[in-house]
Design a protein around this motif. Structure first.
Motif, PDB file in Angstrom:
ATOM      1  N   GLY A 250       2.222  -1.093   2.376  1.00 40.44           N
ATOM      2  CA  GLY A 250       3.274  -0.046   2.241  1.00 40.44           C
ATOM      3  C   GLY A 250       4.192   0.311   3.484  1.00 40.44           C
ATOM      4  O   GLY A 250       4.512   1.573   3.919  1.00 40.44           O
ATOM      5  N   MET A 258       7.798  -3.649  -1.036  1.00 38.96           N
ATOM      6  CA  MET A 258       8.177  -2.698  -2.074  1.00 38.96           C
ATOM      7  C   MET A 258       8.315  -3.439  -3.669  1.00 38.96           C
ATOM      8  O   MET A 258       7.882  -2.949  -4.410  1.00 38.96           O
ATOM      9  N   VAL A 548       8.653   0.411  -8.396  1.00 41.73           N
ATOM     10  CA  VAL A 548       8.248   1.755  -7.750  1.00 41.73           C
ATOM     11  C   VAL A 548       9.139   2.578  -7.994  1.00 41.73           C
ATOM     12  O   VAL A 548      10.502   2.519  -8.186  1.00 41.73           O
ATOM     13  N   PHE A 552       8.262   8.080  -5.878  1.00 38.83           N
ATOM     14  CA  PHE A 552       7.561   7.718  -4.746  1.00 38.83           C
ATOM     15  C   PHE A 552       8.394   7.507  -3.587  1.00 38.83           C
ATOM     16  O   PHE A 552       8.017   7.747  -2.436  1.00 38.83           O
ATOM     17  N   GLU A 556       8.017   8.977   0.213  1.00 38.50           N
ATOM     18  CA  GLU A 556       7.478   8.227   1.123  1.00 38.50           C
ATOM     19  C   GLU A 556       8.587   8.555   2.268  1.00 38.50           C
ATOM     20  O   GLU A 556       8.504   8.740   3.716  1.00 38.50           O
ATOM     21  N   CYS A 569      -2.878   0.925  -0.151  1.00 38.08           N
ATOM     22  CA  CYS A 569      -3.250   0.985  -1.541  1.00 38.08           C
ATOM     23  C   CYS A 569      -4.670   0.744  -1.696  1.00 38.08           C
ATOM     24  O   CYS A 569      -5.305   1.453  -2.731  1.00 38.08           O
ATOM     25  N   SER A 574      -1.342   5.397  -3.923  1.00 38.04           N
ATOM     26  CA  SER A 574      -0.248   6.354  -3.525  1.00 38.04           C
ATOM     27  C   SER A 574       0.679   6.498  -4.540  1.00 38.04           C
ATOM     28  O   SER A 574       1.675   7.120  -4.490  1.00 38.04           O
ATOM     29  N   CYS A 576       2.654   4.636  -6.621  1.00 39.94           N
ATOM     30  CA  CYS A 576       3.903   4.171  -6.573  1.00 39.94           C
ATOM     31  C   CYS A 576       4.694   4.000  -7.878  1.00 39.94           C
ATOM     32  O   CYS A 576       5.996   4.092  -7.953  1.00 39.94           O
TER      33      CYS A 576
END
Lengths: 582, 194
Positions: A250, A258, A548, A552, A556, A569, A574, A576
């Motif tokens: 990430g 991503m 994603v 998210f 971030e 992860c 998280s 996403c």
């Protein structure tokens, strides 16, 4: 007495150009090749850069093999150097494929991969040399279908005038859907209309305003058992196997991390047998264990153990880059047993300070760096290569100075640990905000800002054993414009190409002037594409749904500003939005 | 054990440069399942030795390469040809006498076929350039056929450069060049052998 080769139209051209082996196509190709006349569908994979670069691209090998399994004819073509382009145009000889040596016009599909933005003008060079209209809208019913996939397809509007169909996602999931349609429908307009209805395909001419295109994800990675082996050396001259796709780290600047979620691992047995098959059928003396962060592969130790007993000791195993921790160093040591320690070792700390690394979510600490570096010098390595970025969001002068300081310290440490020949080479690239990342709204540094920053770091380095170079800020600028461009950028690319822009990723050909003139020609300001984007505007790539979620990315971005990290992860989800495959 | 292969280099393979050949033959041999002897030292690699360099863009009909194998079996040309890159072909293989010299020493003569495609008369120029280093220069079915002595010291590329320097040709593309054979000159038979 006649020799057939001298009568071929390409012979005199090959005798005149630089590096003719790029085009002549002497290769070892595994398995039986389909006959041209019997193939029900003919696809030419097109790589918008020269042979040595394109042959090193693993995706092509996967696709060629995948299409062969589907009983389609898969050939390849690469971009030509300007000397060859001039001869082909002068002699009216069209661009031909590398294996069957057939003009591109005679294929049903030309499938481009879009590896990086500075390759875009090469696509136009290739379409033009194929004798096809540059614009999708001008192509007649009998023209091959021009499709494109890969990283560039995640912001497809930039190339929207030239490409008939964009494929969004993994080739394994997309090609089996679209190719049968192409072989079944003769009428070009009907075909484009049908493809537009499939999930994962963006057809600019048949797109409904307000619609969206969803990335198609392969749940299982394709396994290769052999590869095409070139007769001349290429950039990455080795067999390779993809350990996993996606990345659990990430890093906030990283588009690949991503848009390739979730992580999909290959089981160890399968990876090992694939490598064994490839090595024995290609004769390659090295195999690369590829993925975005290969040391993260859950079966890495087991795989290396299995390979070291099954592969000949003459076969080298390599990892593309190393994580900065002790596990990775001991892994590297296992792989290096056959090699001398004089080879270098590469790390990517990305930023000089802990604060900056927290912002970009590169989760390594100062302690990890110093202990890793101590480890490697102790174990006998003497050359270290370090990758950094400059122009990152929230960056201060302090962060840049630390790059120099840290590199100096690493060199001193090497010397203190007894390595007299210790050397450190530092490579700094300018940060380019990419679509579908938490930094997609950021302003990109201007050319002069990056120049100043590069010079600043350079000015702080005075040791001959410490070399530093930074990526040309003008090229970084072009990459930025094309990365976050929109429909209008298509026209600019066309204009720049018409006025001579070629092979922009090659410093000897790159010329920013042509691009600036092309922007001026359309009364556009290139800064428009490198500026900060407001959260309220609709971004040109918003209609491409990579998985994603916007929430998210925003989360971030917010965490980046407050210097908070998001764990891997594998530690905790998280959320996403992709949804992991169980 | 030393095994000598005689191979041809045609079409696409003509543009594979000399420097890439070791890898081409090593990988082909490995694909064919042959056991190659590795060199000792800093970076071990398969032991192979070639004759005098052949420039890219020259058709070659019978070039030698010595390969060192730890096991020798019959039918090497056939197994290698199954997995050899486009344009290369192994014509025969044999085990040279143990005390036989290396290819570099052995290859004292090379026979070429040459013609120009821009109407240039080559005969005089070949005589002038090679003078005493040339033998058996003759017309041969639309080509000039000749033997060059010490081919490593008298590379064909120098002759092309000479013609270019004298502005008689624009470049390699105005000549067709074939290396028909390379080896030593058997005076009794009047031909090149290896």
């Amino acid at each position: 007495m006649e020799f057939e080769e001298f009568n071929k139209s390409e012979w005199p051209m090959l005798s005149q150009v630089s590096r003719p082996s790029r085009y002549s196509g002497s290769e070892y190709r595994p398995g039986e090749s389909l006959s041209w006349s019997e193939a029900k569908l003919k696809i030419c994979l097109a790589f918008p850069d020269v042979y040595e670069t394109g042959m090193s691209y693993y995706g092509f090998q996967i696709m060629a093999s995948l299409m062969k399994d589907m009983k389609y004819l898969a050939d390849r073509v690469y971009c030509v150097w300007p000397d060859m382009e001039a001869l082909m145009l002068g002699n009216k000889i069209p661009l031909s494929s590398i294996e069957y040596k057939k003009p591109l016009r005679e294929f049903d599909v030309i499938a481009f991969t879009l590896p990086h933005e500075t390759s875009y003008t090469n696509i136009l060079t290739m379409i033009n040399l194929a004798g096809l209209p540059i614009k999708s809208i001008d192509r007649a019913r009998n023209c091959p279908l021009i499709i494109a996939g890969g990283y560039g397809a995640y912001n497809p509007e930039v190339l929207n005038e030239f490409i008939d169909v964009f494929c969004i996602g993994d080739a394994e999931a997309l090609l089996p859907e679209v190719l049968p349609l192409v072989s079944g429908i003769q009428d070009r307009d009907e075909l484009l209309g049908e493809i537009a209805k499939l999930p994962g395909f963006y057809v600019p001419l048949y797109f409904r305003e307000g619609g969206s295109v969803e990335r198609q994800i392969a749940s299982k990675l394709y396994t290769m058992h052999s590869m095409i082996v070139p007769s001349v050396s290429i950039i990455h001259d080795r067999a390779c196997v993809e350990l996993f796709r996606g990345c659990s780290r990430g890093c906030r600047f990283c588009q690949a991390g991503m848009v390739n979620r979730p992580v999909r691992e290959r089981v160890v047995k399968e990876a090992a047998s694939s490598i064994q098959d490839i090595i024995s059928s290609t004769g390659w003396e090295e195999v690369g264990l590829m993925s975005l962060s290969s040391c993260d592969y859950s079966g890495i130790e087991a795989l290396i153990a299995e390979l070291s007993c099954k592969l000949s000791k003459d076969v080298k195993i390599s990892l593309p880059s190393l994580r900065m921790d002790s596990i990775s160093v001991s892994l590297a040591e296992k792989l290096e047993v056959l090699r001398s320690r004089h080879g270098g070792i590469t790390f990517a700390p990305e930023a000089g300070t802990q604060r900056m690394r927290d912002v970009i979510n590169k989760c390594i600490t100062d302690e990890m760096i110093s202990s890793t570096i101590q480890e490697i010098f102790k174990r006998g390595w003497s050359r270290v290569k370090l990758y950094y970025m400059m122009g990152l969001p929230t960056e201060t002068e302090e962060d840049l100075k630390e790059i120099a300081k840290m590199s100096n310290q690493i060199l001193k440490l090497g010397r203190a640990l007894g390595s007299k020949r210790a050397s450190v080479s530092v490579s700094i690239s300018g940060f380019v905000p990419k679509a579908h990342t938490p930094f997609q709204w950021e302003r990109q540094n201007s050319i002069s800002e990056l120049q100043d920053k590069g010079r600043l770091v350079k000015s702080l380095i005075h040791d001959r054993a410490l070399t530093i170079n930074y990526h040309d800020p003008e090229q970084t600028y072009l990459e930025g414009i094309l990365s976050r461009g929109d429909k209008r950028t298509s026209k600019v690319i066309h204009r720049a190409w018409q006025t001579g822009a070629r092979l922009d990723s090659w410093t000897e050909h790159f010329n920013l002037e042509r691009w600036l003139e092309a922007f001026e020609y359309y009364g556009m300001d290139p800064e428009e594409f490198t500026r900060e984007r407001s959260l309220s505007e609709i971004l040109p790539w918003d209609f491409v749904k990579v998985g994603v979620s916007r929430e998210f990315l925003l989360r971030e971005r917010h965490k980046a500003y407050s210097g908070k990290i998001t764990p891997d992860c594998r530690t905790s989800c998280s959320e996403c939005g992709v949804g992991c495959i169980k | 054990m030393r095994v000598r292969l005689i191979y041809s280099k045609r079409n696409a393979a003509c543009f594979v440069p000399h420097i890439a050949l070791a890898q081409v033959f090593t990988r082909t041999a490995l694909r064919a399942g042959l056991k190659l002897t590795q060199t000792q030292g800093y970076s071990p690699h398969a032991k192979l030795s070639f004759g005098p360099e052949l420039p890219a863009g020259v058709v070659a009909l019978a070039e030698p390469v010595d390969m060192y194998l730890s096991e020798v079996s019959d039918g090497i040309p056939d197994v290698m040809n199954k997995s050899i890159p486009e344009g290369f072909r192994i014509l025969r293989a044999y085990i040279p006498a143990e005390q036989a010299p290396s290819l570099g020493k052995l290859c004292t003569h090379a026979q070429y076929l040459m013609r120009s495609i821009n109407g240039l008369e080559l005969l005089q120029h070949i005589k002038e350039f090679y003078s005493a280093s040339i033998m058996k220069l003759e017309d041969y079915d639309g080509w000039l056929k000749f033997i060059v002595k010490a081919p490593a010291q008298n590379p064909i590329g120098s002759f092309v450069k000479y013609l270019k320097f004298k502005e008689l040709i624009a470049g390699w593309h105005e000549l067709n060049i074939v290396r028909a054979s390379i080896g030593y000159f058997n005076a009794e038979r009047g031909c090149i052998e290896i």
